[in-house]
Design a protein around this motif. Structure first.
Motif, PDB file in Angstrom:
ATOM      1  N   GLU A   1      -9.447 -68.556 -68.965  1.00  0.00           N
ATOM      2  CA  GLU A   1      -9.389 -70.091 -69.559  1.00  0.00           C
ATOM      3  C   GLU A   1      -9.456 -69.630 -71.050  1.00  0.00           C
ATOM      4  O   GLU A   1      -8.632 -70.493 -71.822  1.00  0.00           O
TER       5      GLU A   1
ATOM      6  N   MET B   1      -2.686 -74.629 -72.184  1.00  0.00           N
ATOM      7  CA  MET B   1      -3.579 -74.208 -73.492  1.00  0.00           C
ATOM      8  C   MET B   1      -2.808 -73.396 -74.564  1.00  0.00           C
ATOM      9  O   MET B   1      -1.946 -72.505 -74.212  1.00  0.00           O
TER      10      MET B   1
ATOM     11  N   ASN C   1     -11.381 -66.619 -63.401  1.00  0.00           N
ATOM     12  CA  ASN C   1     -12.213 -67.847 -64.085  1.00  0.00           C
ATOM     13  C   ASN C   1     -12.298 -67.656 -65.470  1.00  0.00           C
ATOM     14  O   ASN C   1     -12.490 -68.466 -66.527  1.00  0.00           O
TER      15      ASN C   1
ATOM     16  N   ALA D   1      -5.836 -68.363 -65.853  1.00  0.00           N
ATOM     17  CA  ALA D   1      -4.894 -69.216 -66.792  1.00  0.00           C
ATOM     18  C   ALA D   1      -4.223 -68.640 -67.673  1.00  0.00           C
ATOM     19  O   ALA D   1      -3.273 -69.223 -68.335  1.00  0.00           O
ATOM     20  N   CYS D   2      -4.568 -67.314 -67.971  1.00  0.00           N
ATOM     21  CA  CYS D   2      -3.789 -66.479 -69.054  1.00  0.00           C
ATOM     22  C   CYS D   2      -2.836 -65.557 -68.521  1.00  0.00           C
ATOM     23  O   CYS D   2      -3.178 -65.242 -67.146  1.00  0.00           O
TER      24      CYS D   2
END
Length: 306
Positions: free
Chosen positions: A102, A1, A99, A134-135
């Motif tokens: 993202e 991303m 979570n 995710a980051c």
């Protein structure tokens, strides 16, 4: 991303002093990158039925969350803050927080030791976020209330056997933003002390000099090739490369004592093993400064020099 300045910096708060330190770090980071700040709290004391019946908690601006109410009050009237929004989420932090990465460019939280070994144990929330978000995740360690003056130095840990461009790009970008030096630490193996979560083990005999020199030169050449496209992209960053024998975690922990941020990469995800690697885990447990753990899918530059 691909993450842009519009993506927020997330500060996970829990009402603790260490959580407040992490919030201050997140405020500074959001101002540095020109991003909004999202302050979140996972309400672990809400049960599942309560969570289902109060879906509104997942929207920002939860006015009845006591932790967020206290944070709002502490920040009220303070000038020079980034745009701030608040969000309260039902559930345990180690389930909720990963979570949220993202939609963020960075997540910041404090480490929380357990029991009588606070200096050696990192709370499960920090480990879960560093392993699964995710980051990139910055974990702020326990420390005295007064933050020291910045050293003007970041530390990057490089695995010479499998250097990761996304982690290196993150470190160069952060050093450029801060006008800081970048110290690149890379270890090559020898039969020396091993740094474990419980501390260093006893030292063993050194290998012979020529063999150690060959290993050092080989590793230095690999690292130089890996760094070349990054130094070309960020020529303003002053870089020092330290190639040393022994245990990578021990060298990184030692370097953290005179650094503002240590940057290390997360291991590639294995389907049945979402845990952190041993080096990352040991650095998080013993660090003297905040640690950024970067997922390998983060924005990267080409692996070979142009």
């Amino acid at each position: 991303m691909h993450r842009t300045p519009e993506h927020p910096v997330i500060a996970a708060v829990d009402g603790s002093e260490n959580g407040n330190r992490a919030l201050e770090w997140a405020v500074s980071q959001a101002l540095l990158v020109g991003a909004p700040l999202r302050i979140v709290h996972a309400r672990l004391y809400m049960n599942t039925i309560g969570a289902i019946m109060s879906a509104g908690f997942q929207e920002s601006g939860a006015d009845d969350d006591p932790v967020l109410v206290r944070v709002r009050a502490a920040l009220a009237g303070r000038t020079g803050l980034p745009p701030i929004e608040y969000a309260s989420h039902p559930g345990t932090p180690d389930e909720v927080l990963p979570n949220l990465g993202e939609g963020a460019q960075l997540m910041v939280l404090g480490s929380r030791g357990r029991g009588g070994f606070a200096s050696l144990l990192l709370g499960s929330n920090g480990l879960a976020c560093a392993a699964r978000a995710a980051c990139p995740v910055v974990v702020v360690p326990r420390a005295p209330a007064a933050l020291r003056d910045p050293y003007g130095q970041l530390v990057l840990g490089v695995n010479a056997a499998a250097p990761d461009d996304s982690t290196t790009h993150f470190a160069f970008r952060e050093a450029s933003r801060r006008g800081a030096r970048l110290r690149v630490v890379v270890a090559h193996p020898w039969a020396g002390p091993v740094f474990t979560p419980a501390g260093p083990l006893a030292a063993a005999a050194h290998p012979d000099g020529p063999a150690q020199d060959r290993a050092r030169h080989q590793v230095a050449a690999l690292v130089a090739a890996h760094l070349r496209p990054h130094t070309e992209r960020f020529p303003e960053v002053e870089v020092e490369v330290v190639v040393a024998p022994g245990d990578a975690a021990g060298h990184l922990v030692a370097a953290s004592m005179a650094a503002d941020l240590v940057v290390i990469g997360r291991h590639r995800r294995r389907p049945l093993s979402p845990r952190l690697g041993s080096v990352t885990n040991a650095v998080l447990l013993h660090t003297g400064c905040p640690v950024a753990v970067v997922p390998l899918e983060e924005c990267a530059v080409p692996a070979t020099a142009s």
